[in-house]
Design a protein around this motif. Sequence first.
Motif, PDB file in Angstrom:
ATOM      1  N   ALA A   1       0.830  -1.206   0.000  1.00 45.20           N
ATOM      2  CA  ALA A   1       0.000   0.000   0.000  1.00 45.20           C
ATOM      3  C   ALA A   1       0.859   1.249   0.000  1.00 45.20           C
ATOM      4  CB  ALA A   1      -0.935  -0.011   1.208  1.00 45.20           C
ATOM      5  N   LEU A   2       1.973   1.236   0.739  1.00 39.37           N
ATOM      6  CA  LEU A   2       2.896   2.370   0.760  1.00 39.37           C
ATOM      7  C   LEU A   2       3.518   2.563  -0.620  1.00 39.37           C
ATOM      8  CD1 LEU A   2       4.555   4.568   2.177  1.00 39.37           C
ATOM      9  CD2 LEU A   2       6.134   2.783   2.950  1.00 39.37           C
ATOM     10  N   ALA A   3       3.956   1.465  -1.242  1.00 35.66           N
ATOM     11  CA  ALA A   3       4.536   1.554  -2.589  1.00 35.66           C
ATOM     12  C   ALA A   3       3.537   2.146  -3.574  1.00 35.66           C
ATOM     13  CB  ALA A   3       4.988   0.165  -3.057  1.00 35.66           C
ATOM     14  N   ARG A   4       2.275   1.761  -3.443  1.00 38.53           N
ATOM     15  CA  ARG A   4       1.252   2.255  -4.379  1.00 38.53           C
ATOM     16  C   ARG A   4       1.113   3.775  -4.310  1.00 38.53           C
ATOM     17  NH1 ARG A   4      -4.936   0.145  -4.053  1.00 38.53           N
ATOM     18  NH2 ARG A   4      -4.680   1.001  -1.954  1.00 38.53           N
ATOM     19  N   VAL A   5       1.059   4.332  -3.077  1.00 35.62           N
ATOM     20  CA  VAL A   5       0.896   5.789  -2.977  1.00 35.62           C
ATOM     21  C   VAL A   5       2.187   6.512  -3.374  1.00 35.62           C
ATOM     22  CG1 VAL A   5      -0.935   5.689  -1.251  1.00 35.62           C
ATOM     23  CG2 VAL A   5       1.437   5.822  -0.491  1.00 35.62           C
ATOM     24  N   MET A   6       3.348   5.889  -3.145  1.00 32.77           N
ATOM     25  CA  MET A   6       4.611   6.507  -3.569  1.00 32.77           C
ATOM     26  C   MET A   6       4.696   6.557  -5.098  1.00 32.77           C
ATOM     27  SD  MET A   6       7.220   4.705  -0.837  1.00 32.77           S
ATOM     28  CE  MET A   6       8.716   5.267  -1.652  1.00 32.77           C
ATOM     29  N   ILE A   7       4.286   5.476  -5.759  1.00 28.23           N
ATOM     30  CA  ILE A   7       4.358   5.395  -7.214  1.00 28.23           C
ATOM     31  C   ILE A   7       3.390   6.388  -7.865  1.00 28.23           C
ATOM     32  CG2 ILE A   7       3.766   3.877  -9.165  1.00 28.23           C
ATOM     33  CD1 ILE A   7       4.939   1.580  -7.299  1.00 28.23           C
ATOM     34  N   GLN A   8       2.249   6.609  -7.247  1.00 31.07           N
ATOM     35  CA  GLN A   8       1.276   7.562  -7.785  1.00 31.07           C
ATOM     36  C   GLN A   8       1.811   8.989  -7.749  1.00 31.07           C
ATOM     37  OE1 GLN A   8      -2.299   6.962  -5.512  1.00 31.07           O
ATOM     38  NE2 GLN A   8      -2.555   4.862  -6.237  1.00 31.07           N
ATOM     39  N   ASN A   9       2.787   9.258  -6.851  1.00 26.27           N
ATOM     40  CA  ASN A   9       3.418  10.573  -6.735  1.00 26.27           C
ATOM     41  C   ASN A   9       2.377  11.700  -6.648  1.00 26.27           C
ATOM     42  OD1 ASN A   9       5.612  12.287  -6.512  1.00 26.27           O
ATOM     43  ND2 ASN A   9       5.771  12.609  -8.723  1.00 26.27           N
ATOM     44  N   PRO A  10       1.485  11.651  -5.659  1.00 24.48           N
ATOM     45  CA  PRO A  10       0.432  12.665  -5.546  1.00 24.48           C
ATOM     46  C   PRO A  10       0.996  14.015  -5.094  1.00 24.48           C
ATOM     47  CG  PRO A  10       0.406  11.265  -3.621  1.00 24.48           C
ATOM     48  CD  PRO A  10       1.446  10.689  -4.538  1.00 24.48           C
ATOM     49  N   ASP A  11       0.211  15.050  -5.283  1.00 25.88           N
ATOM     50  CA  ASP A  11       0.623  16.378  -4.811  1.00 25.88           C
ATOM     51  C   ASP A  11       0.668  16.420  -3.286  1.00 25.88           C
ATOM     52  OD1 ASP A  11       0.690  17.668  -7.434  1.00 25.88           O
ATOM     53  OD2 ASP A  11      -1.475  17.352  -7.438  1.00 25.88           O
ATOM     54  N   LEU A  12      -0.314  15.768  -2.649  1.00 25.70           N
ATOM     55  CA  LEU A  12      -0.386  15.716  -1.180  1.00 25.70           C
ATOM     56  C   LEU A  12      -0.373  14.259  -0.743  1.00 25.70           C
ATOM     57  CD1 LEU A  12      -0.832  16.857   1.655  1.00 25.70           C
ATOM     58  CD2 LEU A  12      -3.284  16.986   1.159  1.00 25.70           C
ATOM     59  N   LEU A  13       0.637  13.900   0.042  1.00 28.36           N
ATOM     60  CA  LEU A  13       0.812  12.528   0.516  1.00 28.36           C
ATOM     61  C   LEU A  13       0.457  12.482   1.998  1.00 28.36           C
ATOM     62  CD1 LEU A  13       1.822   9.754  -0.455  1.00 28.36           C
ATOM     63  CD2 LEU A  13       4.140  10.453   0.169  1.00 28.36           C
ATOM     64  N   ILE A  14      -0.525  11.637   2.355  1.00 29.00           N
ATOM     65  CA  ILE A  14      -0.974  11.516   3.739  1.00 29.00           C
ATOM     66  C   ILE A  14      -0.666  10.089   4.203  1.00 29.00           C
ATOM     67  CG2 ILE A  14      -2.945  11.658   5.318  1.00 29.00           C
ATOM     68  CD1 ILE A  14      -4.239  13.630   3.429  1.00 29.00           C
ATOM     69  N   LEU A  15       0.203   9.952   5.216  1.00 33.35           N
ATOM     70  CA  LEU A  15       0.706   8.645   5.642  1.00 33.35           C
ATOM     71  C   LEU A  15       0.453   8.429   7.130  1.00 33.35           C
ATOM     72  CD1 LEU A  15       4.227   8.814   3.912  1.00 33.35           C
ATOM     73  CD2 LEU A  15       2.112   7.872   2.963  1.00 33.35           C
ATOM     74  N   ASP A  16      -0.111   7.268   7.481  1.00 30.22           N
ATOM     75  CA  ASP A  16      -0.333   6.903   8.876  1.00 30.22           C
ATOM     76  C   ASP A  16       0.664   5.814   9.263  1.00 30.22           C
ATOM     77  OD1 ASP A  16      -1.298   6.614  11.405  1.00 30.22           O
ATOM     78  OD2 ASP A  16      -3.341   6.048  10.842  1.00 30.22           O
ATOM     79  N   GLU A  17       1.629   6.160  10.099  1.00 31.84           N
ATOM     80  CA  GLU A  17       2.691   5.257  10.562  1.00 31.84           C
ATOM     81  C   GLU A  17       3.381   4.544   9.391  1.00 31.84           C
ATOM     82  OE1 GLU A  17       3.937   5.229  13.342  1.00 31.84           O
ATOM     83  OE2 GLU A  17       2.468   5.844  14.820  1.00 31.84           O
ATOM     84  N   PRO A  18       4.002   5.296   8.478  1.00 29.94           N
ATOM     85  CA  PRO A  18       4.596   4.671   7.292  1.00 29.94           C
ATOM     86  C   PRO A  18       5.787   3.768   7.580  1.00 29.94           C
ATOM     87  CG  PRO A  18       5.245   6.976   7.434  1.00 29.94           C
ATOM     88  CD  PRO A  18       4.220   6.759   8.502  1.00 29.94           C
ATOM     89  N   THR A  19       6.486   3.960   8.717  1.00 25.15           N
ATOM     90  CA  THR A  19       7.687   3.164   8.984  1.00 25.15           C
ATOM     91  C   THR A  19       7.384   1.837   9.658  1.00 25.15           C
ATOM     92  OG1 THR A  19       8.080   4.272  11.114  1.00 25.15           O
ATOM     93  CG2 THR A  19       9.106   5.237   9.163  1.00 25.15           C
ATOM     94  N   ASN A  20       6.147   1.631  10.121  1.00 23.63           N
ATOM     95  CA  ASN A  20       5.796   0.333  10.703  1.00 23.63           C
ATOM     96  C   ASN A  20       5.946  -0.760   9.649  1.00 23.63           C
ATOM     97  OD1 ASN A  20       5.229   1.511  13.119  1.00 23.63           O
ATOM     98  ND2 ASN A  20       3.065   0.987  13.164  1.00 23.63           N
ATOM     99  N   HIS A  21       6.533  -1.886  10.033  1.00 23.51           N
ATOM    100  CA  HIS A  21       6.725  -3.064   9.172  1.00 23.51           C
ATOM    101  C   HIS A  21       7.823  -2.874   8.127  1.00 23.51           C
ATOM    102  CE1 HIS A  21       3.112  -4.623  11.026  1.00 23.51           C
ATOM    103  NE2 HIS A  21       2.422  -3.591  10.605  1.00 23.51           N
ATOM    104  N   LEU A  22       8.590  -1.781   8.214  1.00 20.92           N
ATOM    105  CA  LEU A  22       9.737  -1.616   7.323  1.00 20.92           C
ATOM    106  C   LEU A  22      11.008  -1.989   8.067  1.00 20.92           C
ATOM    107  CD1 LEU A  22       9.101   1.809   5.519  1.00 20.92           C
ATOM    108  CD2 LEU A  22       8.385  -0.476   4.813  1.00 20.92           C
ATOM    109  N   ASP A  23      11.966  -2.613   7.341  1.00 23.76           N
ATOM    110  CA  ASP A  23      13.267  -2.830   7.970  1.00 23.76           C
ATOM    111  C   ASP A  23      14.060  -1.528   7.918  1.00 23.76           C
ATOM    112  OD1 ASP A  23      14.583  -2.657   5.422  1.00 23.76           O
ATOM    113  OD2 ASP A  23      14.082  -4.753   5.047  1.00 23.76           O
ATOM    114  N   LEU A  24      15.238  -1.521   8.570  1.00 25.01           N
ATOM    115  CA  LEU A  24      15.989  -0.278   8.724  1.00 25.01           C
ATOM    116  C   LEU A  24      16.439   0.304   7.390  1.00 25.01           C
ATOM    117  CD1 LEU A  24      18.053  -1.381  11.831  1.00 25.01           C
ATOM    118  CD2 LEU A  24      16.117   0.182  11.807  1.00 25.01           C
ATOM    119  N   GLU A  25      16.848  -0.543   6.459  1.00 26.14           N
ATOM    120  CA  GLU A  25      17.284  -0.046   5.151  1.00 26.14           C
ATOM    121  C   GLU A  25      16.113   0.552   4.383  1.00 26.14           C
ATOM    122  OE1 GLU A  25      19.510  -2.856   2.910  1.00 26.14           O
ATOM    123  OE2 GLU A  25      20.997  -3.197   4.481  1.00 26.14           O
TER     124      GLU A  25
END
Length: 631
Positions: free
Chosen positions: A160-184
């Motif tokens: 879901a995060l990749a989808r909104v990043m790829i869409q490259n919207p003018d306004l990006l609204i993210l709720d806890e985007p770093t959850n479930h990501l590794d450090l890299e």
Amino acid sequence: MNYLSAENIAKSYGDRILFKNVNFGISRGDKIAIVGANGSGKTTLLSILAGSIPPEDGIVSHRKDITVGYLDQQPDLNNALTVMELILAGESAQLEAVRAYETALAHNNPAELERAMALMEKHEAWDYEAQIRQILGELGIHDVEQSVGTLSGGQRKRVALARVMIQNPDLLILDEPTNHLDLEAIEYLENFLNTNNGTLLMVSHDRYFLDVVCNQIVELDSGQLYSYKGNYAYFLEKKAERLAIEAAELDKNRNTFRRELEWMRRQPKARSTKAKYREDAFDELKDKVSGKRGSAELDLNLRTSRLGSKIMEVENLSKRFGDKILLDHFTYTFKRFDRVGLIGKNGMGKTTLLEMMTGKLRPDSGVITTGGTVNFGYFTQSDMNIPENQRVIDVVQDVAEVMKLATGETVTASQLLHHFLFDRQKQYDYVHKLSGGEKRRLQLLLVLVRNPNFLVLDEPTNDLDITTLNVLEEFLLNFPGCILIVTHDRYFMDRLVDHVFVLEGEGKVRDFPGNYTDYRDWRDSQPKKTESSSTAAAKNQKAVTEVKEATGSVSPSPEPAKKRLSFKEQKEYENLEKEIEDLEQRKAVVLDHLNSGGHHEQLTAWARELEEIDQQLTTKSDRWLELAEYL
């Protein structure tokens, strides 16, 4: 240019008002983070601003000519699609061109294909699929043909995060985007957001992330918004100043209130000459004094069981799933007060290693020997296995109805919940009514209430607010036992660990002395490898062979027979428990005497007694640990 504005919005759940008459705006180029305590309404506010749910009162408006991308905390995805189909189902001019091109290829229509190719050229979409694969790969999603329905919760969030990043919207609204990501992946997302010229609104508890990405912090506190122009470090400084001013104002109001209260009481009720304006001012002041209260703080003051000299020995541990090698002859001996961080990309086997150490999963080969006094506290990243229709207090009482604190004080389940910021009303709520952060706080309580001396923490920072994280860090810094941590929160790991296990792939584990930042700096300073993958694989195979030749068979060898305690030693062990507890209580009394002062002779006698108590505690504790090893 204003992208979003909210005027006098309000939201409540039952009798509980989350916020009321709140105003908010975001302009082009802003990168704003909303922070606040668990349960304060951050996610609800973000959902209202994104247009996902309506406010009870007020108006939220978006600029009509902009695109908005929203990452929900629990994304709703179409399980029937593959990952690539889901990504291509988004909204953007480039995605439209790619879809048209794929359709034209499928129809094999030359005229349609020519139009689609022109559209691809116009929107520069020829390398778009490669960009999609790159972003998915950086976020740990490599199989783009995998069905969405087969993804784990963490993988769904990353897709879901990749989808909104790829869409490259003018306004990006993210709720806890770093959850479930590794450090890299977090560092990749940081770089993406920093180099992106878009506008950002998010909720996050990752302090390094907030400091690097944001130029404005908005705090939701007691239903009000407080805005700070600057990064997270600036926010901390200015918030401290605001709280100091509010505290001084509160003291001033209380003094004024006491004087006005005396005046109100002295005036005869029937006297009509009492100043009406002064009565109104008194009522307003009363609301200020009674309505303002200090913020509650989590109290992690639970008792910890003693830890012996033998902790855990891991010898030649190996584990694989199919063709994937997660661990290959991993060996390590844990020492008292070890504080270890576990680093590796998603899928490298971090959780698998934790589950083998805690006995929840069997290794393919190798031996794990655990000391007799070790009491694990395993805080998992998965949701609690608790019925959603169970009340919070019942959940705790199922474990224990009374508990002992580190001070020796005995508390009930209700009192302990109060220490963990669950008021009486919240204690009788059902579990399904708790916010994500409140559920995690309850899970933490259930782990600590069992008096562990070896904490295994798998992503403990997910959904915890910053205040709770600070208190948890202080507790762990003073924790008298071993800690093994998997976390994507770099600040949390940097403060707590003194060395890290790095899962490098193909079963290799590097024991690096230092915290995560130390390791990253060392890694970045290393020359890039230029050898081919086949050469690297050959070297790895040679190393594995050498280890196997050096260690011989990896089959677990029979353990030597353990010594059993005699009846006399068993009684001695039981008596030592009581004697140590009595000595600790007496020590507390003597310390109170010393702190309260007295005659010189008394102080000398108490100091001498305190020294004797400390000597006895050392002797008896050592003997208790010696006997405990054989239990």
